[in-house]
Design an enzyme around this catalytic site. Structure first.
Site, short mmCIF file in Angstrom:
data_model
loop_
_atom_site.label_atom_id
_atom_site.label_comp_id
_atom_site.label_asym_id
_atom_site.label_seq_id
_atom_site.Cartn_x
_atom_site.Cartn_y
_atom_site.Cartn_z
NE ARG A 17 -4.46 -0.60 1.16
CZ ARG A 17 -5.60 -0.88 1.77
NH1 ARG A 17 -5.66 -0.96 3.08
NH2 ARG A 17 -6.69 -1.03 1.08
N PRO A 18 1.03 1.90 -1.13
CG PRO A 18 0.61 2.90 -3.19
CD PRO A 18 0.12 1.83 -2.26
CB CYS A 19 2.19 5.03 2.97
SG CYS A 19 3.34 3.80 3.58
CG HIS A 20 6.51 4.35 -1.42
ND1 HIS A 20 5.78 3.18 -1.26
CD2 HIS A 20 6.76 4.46 -2.74
CE1 HIS A 20 5.60 2.61 -2.44
NE2 HIS A 20 6.18 3.38 -3.37
#
Length: 183
Positions: free
Chosen positions: A130-133
């Site tokens: 889950r691309p929180c970056h």
């Protein structure tokens, strides 16, 4: 009797990745060493690489530059607000960024909720997947990342958002239309 948590460790360019899964095999977390709020192996967990084969393959393909969107089954537990924020992360395309304010707008939260959005993003249990970056500050600054800012830089560089030696992200891309529910 409680249901067991399964776990395995996968080596990758970010260091060892700790993956956990529910008994039915749904991915429940992906953590890195030193992660703020990250998970650590507990005595009552069962080490078993079996439930993680697909995640391992997809992570390897992602880090090899062959996969841009994860197709895994996962189960996360959070407040309704956190779940909405985490779902909004799924709509940030590979190689793109979104601001905290844009995430707040996507979930229908007021602008004043940006800090709460940041807190929910910081509590994301599925780093990388889950691309929180891909979430940055309104001014384009690379703000905090539970896995460490150096890992955020590596992930954004890997995805081509940052030049190999710079720290200025490209302009955010427009969001994709929301995915259908059912993960």
């Amino acid at each position: 009797m409680t249901c067991p948590t399964y776990w395995t460790s996968v080596t990758g360019p970010l260091g060892p990745l700790l993956l956990t899964a529910a008994p039915a095999g749904e991915l429940t977390s992906l953590s890195v060493p030193g992660q703020k709020g990250g998970r650590e192996v507990r005595d009552d967990w069962r080490r078993d690489p079996g439930p993680f084969r697909e995640a391992e393959e997809q992570l390897a393909a992602y880090f090899a530059g062959e996969l841009k969107e994860f197709r895994l089954t996962w189960r996360t537990e959070g407040t309704a607000f956190r779940e909405r924020v985490w779902a909004a992360l799924d709509d940030i395309p590979y190689g793109s960024t979104a601001t905290y304010g844009e995430i707040a707008a996507r979930i229908g939260a007021p602008r004043a909720a940006v800090r709460a959005v940041g807190g929910a993003i910081g509590a994301n249990p599925l780093l990388v997947v889950r691309p929180c970056h891909r979430v940055i500050g309104a001014d384009g600054a690379l703000t905090g990342y539970a896995g460490g800012l150096d890992r955020k830089v590596r992930l954004l560089t890997h995805e081509g958002v940052l030049p190999a030696r710079g720290l200025t992200p490209r302009r955010p891309h427009p969001p994709r239309p929301p995915r259908s529910a059912g993960r």
